[in-house]
Structure formats: structure tokens, C-alpha cells
Design an enzyme around this catalytic site. Structure first.
Site, PDB file in Angstrom:
ATOM      1  N   CYS A 262       0.805  -1.225   0.000  1.00  0.00           N
ATOM      2  CA  CYS A 262       0.000   0.000   0.000  1.00  0.00           C
ATOM      3  C   CYS A 262       0.836   1.272   0.000  1.00  0.00           C
ATOM      4  O   CYS A 262       0.763   2.070  -0.933  1.00  0.00           O
ATOM      5  CB  CYS A 262      -0.934   0.004   1.209  1.00  0.00           C
ATOM      6  SG  CYS A 262      -2.292  -1.168   1.098  1.00  0.00           S
ATOM      7  N   LEU A 263       1.614   1.489   1.051  1.00  0.00           N
ATOM      8  CA  LEU A 263       2.234   2.800   1.246  1.00  0.00           C
ATOM      9  C   LEU A 263       3.147   3.243   0.104  1.00  0.00           C
ATOM     10  O   LEU A 263       3.119   4.419  -0.266  1.00  0.00           O
ATOM     11  CB  LEU A 263       2.997   2.826   2.571  1.00  0.00           C
ATOM     12  CG  LEU A 263       2.153   2.786   3.844  1.00  0.00           C
ATOM     13  CD1 LEU A 263       2.995   3.168   5.051  1.00  0.00           C
ATOM     14  CD2 LEU A 263       0.945   3.698   3.752  1.00  0.00           C
TER      15      LEU A 263
END
Length: 416
Positions: A262-263
């Protein structure tokens, strides 16, 4: 219900298990033949889904892993797309979503009330402007009339035992109010709490917002760590003090960078969408991305400086790198900044031994247990796995660079 899940990774496999527990019949499409074989043999490659859970699902007769696309046309009520949305050459790549959409379009039939839900993280507008038109074109049907379409962002946190798929609140949305109702009805069978979004786009943006919030705050403390070190200020003590404020503050800590599914990816989807749609740069997000991408190289510079201060060059020094996965207690090495730092160290001539009790089973050349810390010129803590005996490491190692702020204080320990 007859549930078809496209993708059996960190998102799709926990969803499949939840659907089986709810009594649904699940066909799990996993195009990777080796992964599909392992699923059929109850050999889980996702730590959050233990092998015993897979065995129980298979024994129930309600879980069928397949790699053959023919199985996708055999009739289903709900189809969930849980495939990766990676970056390719720094740009968003929706190729897996489009492939899954094309496959699912073949199984759509008029008047069946079928639901297609996208869970993959993406930029706002993907469901309405990319997935739905593809489904309509290849099926000859109309979304909202002949079938339902929705978006529900995944919120899987690998290794988190407190917040699992079952008790993490789920955001859902639909193309029409009727679509939203059908999507809501499905997720209420597999998770405890459901929150309805007003539109597909607000649900898509909410997902990216959640991770961009973390991304920019991690960038803030990562850059602050650099300045605090230069100024001779103990950032970790400042973080401890700031955390005592009971309102208006949320603690973030520096580290070797950001990783996971995600990040490092989601903010890029957002900034790319803003740039291509509005012709403007999302400066805040792009700056955070730049800071976090530089962090592994900064870690290497700090380690090199620490060795130099002890009369040792980086080239030829023996380094024990503790942790390859991007977060503690997990075997997930996707986009891990630890790997980047290790690669830079080796490129500079350091002799690096990587220790990770979680990733050792799947990553070649990784040790599950550490040799005596005194055997190395330096120990680099990249991931705060609970299995590491840091008290022993600090007692034995001549020099420790702690990027996570977890090692006991000692003259040999330097925090990022």
C-alpha cells in the site's frame, strides 16, 4: 451464495476464508499454478491464513482453488476482484484488474442479479470509468440493470492479530443504490461492520487517503530524524514526550523507509490521477514519496558514518541485517525498504548477512536465526521482529544502528 474471488494473495485469501466460514461456496481463482497447487494441498503462503484453516475450508467442500479460467464461467452470484495494482516504471498498472474484468465478463448473464466488486486499491474513477465499461462491452449487458457493480477497498494489515478481516470495519459502495444494497448485503455476511459510501469515487479516495495519511506522516518523521541527528537532538525522546499529549497528536516513528502493498504505491496512484486529470502536481504527496524513497540510502550513509567513527570502512565490513520484511511480525517483503538498503550495502562492498525468522522460509539465502552478534562489525536493525533478542544483540555487538528505536540504550547503539 456462490462466490468467485479473483486473486488469492494477502487480500483475496483472507476474504475467501471469511466467505467459507459464512457458509458461502467459494471458487478461488489463482492464475499462478504453483500457488494454486499449494492452496489445494492446504499449504498456505499467507501467514494470516494458517494451514489448518485452509484444511478446514477444503474439507468443508465449499472452497475450490482453480487456475483454469473455464471455472469462472460456471455460474456465480458474487465476484470479487482482489488482484495486485502495482507500479510499472513508476506508473500505475491496472493490467491485472482489466484481465480479471475480462474473465468475469464471460460469466455474466442477464437477469441473474450478479455482483462484481473491485477490492484492489486504485485511483478514484477506476470502477466507474474503467471496470464497468469493460464489463459492459465484453458481456453486452448494462451495469445497474443486468448486473450490479461496486467497490470495497481492502483493509488487510498483514500480521495484525488484533484487527483481522472479520472485525475491521468495511467500506462499501455501488454504482447505483440497488448495487450498493447488494454489495452491503454480501459484506454483512462476512464482516462485522459495514459503512456505506455515497459514491464509488469517495470509497476509492477513502482507501488512498488512509494510506497517504500514513505515508506523509512517516515522511515527516523520517526527514525530521535526519535534521535532529545533524542538530544533535534526541528525536526519539522528543517523540516520547509528544506522545504524552492526549489530543491533537498521533505518533509516527522514523524507519528505513516504507514498504508493503500500500504505502509505496497508493499515494502514487493519487498523485498520478491528479496530474493526468487536472494537469497539476500533488506536491505534498510527491515530496513525501521522494523523502521516503531516499530513506534506505540515508540509512546506509548513517551506518557508513558509524563504522568510520570506529575506524572501519564500509567496504569489506561484515553486517548483520536484522529483518527483510517491511513490518514486524510479518513475512511480507513486498516493496520492503530493508531490501533496498541491503542491496545498497552490498553494492558498496559490505558483506551482509540477512536474518529474518518470518521471511526465511520463502526467501533464499536468508537466515532464520542469528549467529552471535559479536561475529559482525555492525548490526543493522531494519525490522523490529519480536523474535530478535535485542538485549543479547546489544551486549555482544560492537556497533548497532537501530532504525526502529527498539534496542536497549547502550554506548554501542545508535538510533536513526
Amino acid at each position: 451464495m456462490r462466490v468467485l474471488i479473483a486473486g488469492q494473495g494477502y487480500v483475496g485469501l483472507p476474504l475467501a476464508m471469511a466467505a467459507v466460514r459464512a457458509g458461502h461456496r467459494v471458487v478461488a481463482y489463482e492464475p499462478d499454478g504453483e500457488r494454486c497447487r499449494r492452496l489445494r494441498e492446504a499449504d498456505s503462503y499467507v501467514k494470516d491464513v494458517p494451514c489448518r484453516q485452509l484444511r478446514a475450508a477444503l474439507a468443508s467442500g465449499r472452497y475450490l482453488p482453480v487456475s483454469d479460467t473455464v471455472a469462472l464461467n460456471r455460474g456465480w452470484d458474487v465476484a470479487v476482484i482482489a488482484v495486485p495494482t502495482p507500479l510499472r516504471d513508476g506508473m500505475p498498472d491496472l493490467g491485472h484488474v482489466r484481465t480479471a474484468g475480462s474473465l468475469l465478463a464471460r460469466g455474466l448473464s442477464r437477469g441473474q442479479g450478479q455482483i462484481v466488486i473491485l477490492e484492489s486499491t486504485t485511483h478514484p474513477g477506476t470502477t466507474r470509468n474503467a471496470l464497468v465499461p469493460l464489463l459492459e462491452e465484453e458481456s453486452g449487458l448494462t451495469a445497474g440493470e443486468d448486473f450490479h457493480a461496486g467497490y470495497s477497498p481492502e483493509r488487510i494489515d498483514p500480521g495484525n492479530r488484533d484487527w483481522t478481516f472479520a472485525n475491521t470495519p468495511k467500506v462499501i459502495s455501488g454504482l447505483t443504490p440497488a448495487c450498493t444494497a447488494r454489495v452491503r448485503d454480501f459484506y454483512r455476511t462476512v464482516t462485522a461492520t459495514v459503512h456505506e459510501a455515497g459514491t464509488l469515487e469517495s470509497a476509492e479516495l477513502a482507501k488512498i487517503l488512509e494510506n497517504t495519511f500514513r505515508h506523509v506522516n512517516i515522511a515527516l518523521v523520517n526527514e525530521l530524524a535526519r535534521f535532529a541527528h545533524t542538530l544533535g537532538i534526541d528525536l526519539w525522546d522528543a517523540l516520547r514526550l509528544a506522545e504524552t499529549k492526549p489530543f491533537g497528536y498521533m505518533k509516527f516513528t522514523p524507519g528505513p523507509g516504507v514498504g508493503g502493498h500500500c504505502l509505496p504505491v497508493d499515494p502514487v496512484y493519487l498523485s498520478h490521477h491528479v496530474r493526468t486529470t487536472l494537469g497539476e502536481s500533488f506536491r505534498f504527496v510527491e515530496l513525501a514519496q521522494d523523502i521516503n524513497e531516499q530513506q534506505p540510502a540515508y540509512v546506509v550513509r548513517r551506518l557508513q558514518d558509524g563504522l568510520n567513527a570506529r575506524g572501519k570502512p564500509l567496504k569489506g565490513s561484515t553486517i548483520a541485517a536484522l529483518g527483510l520484511s517491511y513490518k514486524a511480525g510479518s513475512a511480507d517483503v513486498r516493496q520492503s525498504p530493508a531490501r533496498v538498503a541491503i542491496d545498497i550495502l552490498r553494492a558498496k562492498g559490505a558483506i551482509v548477512t540477512v536474518v529474518d525468522p518470518h521471511a526465511a522460509a520463502t526467501e533464499p539465502g536468508i537466515l532464520g536465526e542469528m549467529n552471535p552478534a559479536g561475529d559482525y562489525d555492525a548490526v543493522l536493525i531494519l525490522t523490529a521482529h519480536p523474535e530478535f533478542d535485542l538485549g543479547k544483540v546489544v551486549a555482544e555487538a560492537p556497533y548497532v544502528l537501530d532504525t526502529r528505536g527498539v534496542a536497549p540504550a547502550a554506548s554501542s547503539v545508535e538510533r536513526l
